[in-house]
Design a protein around this motif. Structure first.
Motif, PDB file in Angstrom:
ATOM      1  N   ARG A 113      -3.256  -2.385   4.135  1.00 29.67           N
ATOM      2  CA  ARG A 113      -3.861  -3.075   2.997  1.00 29.67           C
ATOM      3  C   ARG A 113      -2.733  -3.690   2.157  1.00 29.67           C
ATOM      4  O   ARG A 113      -1.620  -3.163   2.112  1.00 29.67           O
ATOM      5  N   VAL A 114      -3.009  -4.789   1.511  1.00 25.72           N
ATOM      6  CA  VAL A 114      -2.030  -5.443   0.652  1.00 25.72           C
ATOM      7  C   VAL A 114      -1.816  -4.577  -0.576  1.00 25.72           C
ATOM      8  O   VAL A 114      -2.771  -4.173  -1.239  1.00 25.72           O
TER       9      VAL A 114
ATOM     10  N   PHE B 127       0.320  -5.284  -3.295  1.00 23.82           N
ATOM     11  CA  PHE B 127       1.013  -6.001  -4.353  1.00 23.82           C
ATOM     12  C   PHE B 127       0.149  -7.154  -4.818  1.00 23.82           C
ATOM     13  O   PHE B 127      -0.814  -7.537  -4.161  1.00 23.82           O
ATOM     14  N   SER B 128       0.519  -7.681  -5.965  1.00 21.60           N
ATOM     15  CA  SER B 128      -0.112  -8.873  -6.512  1.00 21.60           C
ATOM     16  C   SER B 128       1.016  -9.825  -6.887  1.00 21.60           C
ATOM     17  O   SER B 128       2.100  -9.382  -7.293  1.00 21.60           O
ATOM     18  N   ASP B 129       0.790 -11.116  -6.768  1.00 21.67           N
ATOM     19  CA  ASP B 129       1.852 -12.081  -7.060  1.00 21.67           C
ATOM     20  C   ASP B 129       2.359 -11.992  -8.491  1.00 21.67           C
ATOM     21  O   ASP B 129       3.475 -12.412  -8.774  1.00 21.67           O
ATOM     22  N   ASP B 130       1.564 -11.423  -9.403  1.00 21.01           N
ATOM     23  CA  ASP B 130       2.023 -11.300 -10.787  1.00 21.01           C
ATOM     24  C   ASP B 130       2.592  -9.916 -11.103  1.00 21.01           C
ATOM     25  O   ASP B 130       2.796  -9.571 -12.270  1.00 21.01           O
ATOM     26  N   ASP B 131       2.893  -9.119 -10.087  1.00 20.82           N
ATOM     27  CA  ASP B 131       3.505  -7.802 -10.298  1.00 20.82           C
ATOM     28  C   ASP B 131       4.833  -7.949 -11.031  1.00 20.82           C
ATOM     29  O   ASP B 131       5.598  -8.886 -10.772  1.00 20.82           O
TER      30      ASP B 131
ATOM     31  N   ARG C 272       3.416  -5.088   2.082  1.00 19.14           N
ATOM     32  CA  ARG C 272       4.364  -5.418   1.014  1.00 19.14           C
ATOM     33  C   ARG C 272       5.160  -6.677   1.366  1.00 19.14           C
ATOM     34  O   ARG C 272       5.382  -6.964   2.537  1.00 19.14           O
TER      35      ARG C 272
END
Length: 131
Positions: free
Chosen positions: A4-5, A7-11, A35
């Motif tokens: 599963r992903v 992370f988020s691009d705004d982490d 990741r």
């Protein structure tokens, strides 16, 4: 089965890590184990990691994993911002928790540079040195 992903691009820190990692010759990003990983063509940095403590996984989602030279490992192990990541640690990797203290992005760049030099082909290191 795909991971599963995680992370988020705004982490926190991811944009800075991307900017640093992708500045190296022929560096590219892909998602592995859920990741962002940075390769040239081998992995030289990863965003996010885990620590195994007392049989339990402790997540460090806002961290960077870098390959370290054995001569540097002892010093990094004394710094509480660093951790020995599950799975990657035995292969010479350390994690830097970006939330543990105010981030010194120049230090992060130096760590990524050292990691890149440990895994990148000689021709890419030559390109880096010619800059």
């Amino acid at each position: 089965m795909p991971h599963r992903v995680m992370f988020s691009d705004d982490d926190f820190g991811l944009a800075d890590v991307r900017t640093i990692a992708l500045s190296f010759p022929e560096a590219f990003e892909k998602v592995s184990w859920g990741r962002p990983v940075f390769c040239a063509p081998k992995i030289f940095a990863m965003f996010g990691g885990n620590l195994k403590r007392d049989g339990e996984m402790v997540a460090y989602p806002f961290s960077i994993l870098i390959k370290v030279d054995e001569s540097d490992r002892r010093a990094l192990e004394q710094d509480t911002r660093f951790y020995y990541p599950a799975y990657m640690g035995p292969s010479g990797w350390m994690g830097l928790d970006l939330k543990a203290a105010k981030v010194d992005w120049d230090e992060v760049k130096e760590l990524v540079d050292a990691s890149y030099r440990l895994v990148a082909p000689k021709k890419l290191i030559k390109l880096l040195d010619e800059r």
